[in-house]
Design an enzyme around this catalytic site. Sequence first.
Site, PDB file in Angstrom:
ATOM      1  N   GLY A   1       0.786   9.082   5.578  1.00 11.29           N
ATOM      2  CA  GLY A   1       1.534   8.715   4.327  1.00 11.29           C
ATOM      3  C   GLY A   1       3.083   8.302   4.389  1.00 11.29           C
ATOM      4  O   GLY A   1       3.757   8.266   3.273  1.00 11.29           O
TER       5      GLY A   1
ATOM      6  N   ASP B   1      -9.125  -7.830   4.044  1.00 14.46           N
ATOM      7  CA  ASP B   1      -7.967  -8.549   4.499  1.00 14.46           C
ATOM      8  C   ASP B   1      -7.831  -9.994   4.249  1.00 14.46           C
ATOM      9  O   ASP B   1      -7.121 -10.614   4.647  1.00 14.46           O
ATOM     10  CB  ASP B   1      -7.500  -8.218   6.025  1.00 14.46           C
ATOM     11  CG  ASP B   1      -7.276  -6.663   6.279  1.00 14.46           C
ATOM     12  OD1 ASP B   1      -7.036  -6.009   5.389  1.00 14.46           O
ATOM     13  OD2 ASP B   1      -7.817  -6.162   7.381  1.00 14.46           O
TER      14      ASP B   1
ATOM     15  N   HIS C   1      -0.926  -4.351   5.503  1.00 16.02           N
ATOM     16  CA  HIS C   1      -1.909  -4.401   6.971  1.00 16.02           C
ATOM     17  C   HIS C   1      -0.862  -4.737   7.972  1.00 16.02           C
ATOM     18  O   HIS C   1       0.140  -5.264   7.866  1.00 16.02           O
ATOM     19  CB  HIS C   1      -2.857  -5.560   6.785  1.00 16.02           C
ATOM     20  CG  HIS C   1      -3.587  -5.489   8.107  1.00 16.02           C
ATOM     21  ND1 HIS C   1      -4.806  -4.816   8.261  1.00 16.02           N
ATOM     22  CD2 HIS C   1      -3.560  -6.411   9.174  1.00 16.02           C
ATOM     23  CE1 HIS C   1      -5.125  -5.072   9.488  1.00 16.02           C
ATOM     24  NE2 HIS C   1      -4.505  -6.181  10.139  1.00 16.02           N
TER      25      HIS C   1
ATOM     26  N   ASN D   1       4.089   5.118   4.534  1.00 15.35           N
ATOM     27  CA  ASN D   1       4.136   4.047   3.276  1.00 15.35           C
ATOM     28  C   ASN D   1       4.188   4.582   1.979  1.00 15.35           C
ATOM     29  O   ASN D   1       5.171   4.182   1.225  1.00 15.35           O
ATOM     30  CB  ASN D   1       3.168   3.270   3.414  1.00 15.35           C
ATOM     31  CG  ASN D   1       3.302   2.021   4.554  1.00 15.35           C
ATOM     32  OD1 ASN D   1       4.426   1.257   4.256  1.00 15.35           O
ATOM     33  ND2 ASN D   1       2.650   2.055   5.705  1.00 15.35           N
TER      34      ASN D   1
HETATM   35  C1  GAR Z   1       0.114   1.950   8.473  1.00 15.51           C
HETATM   36  O1  GAR Z   1       0.448   1.239   9.726  1.00 15.51           O
HETATM   37  C2  GAR Z   1      -0.751   0.817   7.508  1.00 15.51           C
HETATM   38  O2  GAR Z   1      -0.263  -0.586   7.614  1.00 15.51           O
HETATM   39  C3  GAR Z   1      -1.931   0.908   8.402  1.00 15.51           C
HETATM   40  O3  GAR Z   1      -2.355   2.016   8.643  1.00 15.51           O
HETATM   41  C4  GAR Z   1      -0.905   2.658   8.652  1.00 15.51           C
HETATM   42  C5  GAR Z   1      -0.821   4.041   7.741  1.00 15.51           C
HETATM   43  O4  GAR Z   1       0.330   4.762   7.884  1.00 15.51           O
HETATM   44  N1  GAR Z   1      -3.066   0.154   7.351  1.00 15.51           N
HETATM   45  C6  GAR Z   1      -4.189  -0.461   7.993  1.00 15.51           C
HETATM   46  O5  GAR Z   1      -4.428  -0.561   8.966  1.00 15.51           O
HETATM   47  C7  GAR Z   1      -5.260  -0.833   6.990  1.00 15.51           C
HETATM   48  N2  GAR Z   1      -5.914  -1.830   7.417  1.00 15.51           N
HETATM   49  P1  GAR Z   1       0.819   5.741   6.945  1.00 15.51           P
HETATM   50  O6  GAR Z   1      -0.498   6.775   6.496  1.00 15.51           O
HETATM   51  O7  GAR Z   1       2.107   6.548   7.623  1.00 15.51           O
HETATM   52  O8  GAR Z   1       1.269   4.913   5.617  1.00 15.51           O
END
Ligand code: GAR
Length: 198
Positions: free
Chosen positions: A12, A152, A111, A14
């Site tokens: 989490g 995507d 992404h 982001n």
């Molecule tokens: C992030 O890097 C996001 O861009 C990626 O997973 C990670 C989650 O991190 N998402 C994908 O790959 C979706 N296809 P977070 O839980 O710390 O935000």
Amino acid sequence: MKNIGVLISGGGTNLQALIDKQGSVIKSGRIVCVCSNSAGAYGLERAKKAGIPTMVIRKNADCGGDAEEFSRRICSYMKDMQVDIIVLAGFMAIFGGELLKEYSGRIINIHPSLIPSFCGKGMYGLKVHEAALDYGVKVTGATVHLVNEVVDGGKILIQKAVYIQDGDTPEVLQKRVMEEAEWIILPEAVEMVCSGRV
Ligand code: GAR
């Protein structure tokens, strides 16, 4: 003011960027709920700390592995919370059905690559960075896009490039892409959509 619902699966960071940018970058919306498809997602703690209501909806444990039911349950929670715009912030499940139909044009995903490179089914999290390093590209980055029925494949809202450095591992690259791109462009794109600029 738009009501934002955030879907997460893991750490989490982001989501944290969205919480931290409320009131500064995100002026036209506020996060009203966070829903995870994993009970152990640390992002749920981040939401609780920020006083945001949380919910867990798991495809297997709660929906008997039924993709339609999974989509319906998330959709019904988002409607109950009066959500206008859904943000996938590290949400690792693919969905279609009712959620996609009801919130068409109002679902945003981040992404961790420059789409159309290293994306699509099976490309998520660290796998994306492993693929970029295996290919040997010198520039990668992150993309925020609208979600449609193609994984995507929806309209691109913002992209930001990040340089690969000698000796990068997938973990080191993931962290740089987050810091230099994801945590910046996701709140910006959310504001674009909330303010009606998309
Ligand atoms: C992030 O890097 C996001 O861009 C990626 O997973 C990670 C989650 O991190 N998402 C994908 O790959 C979706 N296809 P977070 O839980 O710390 O935000």
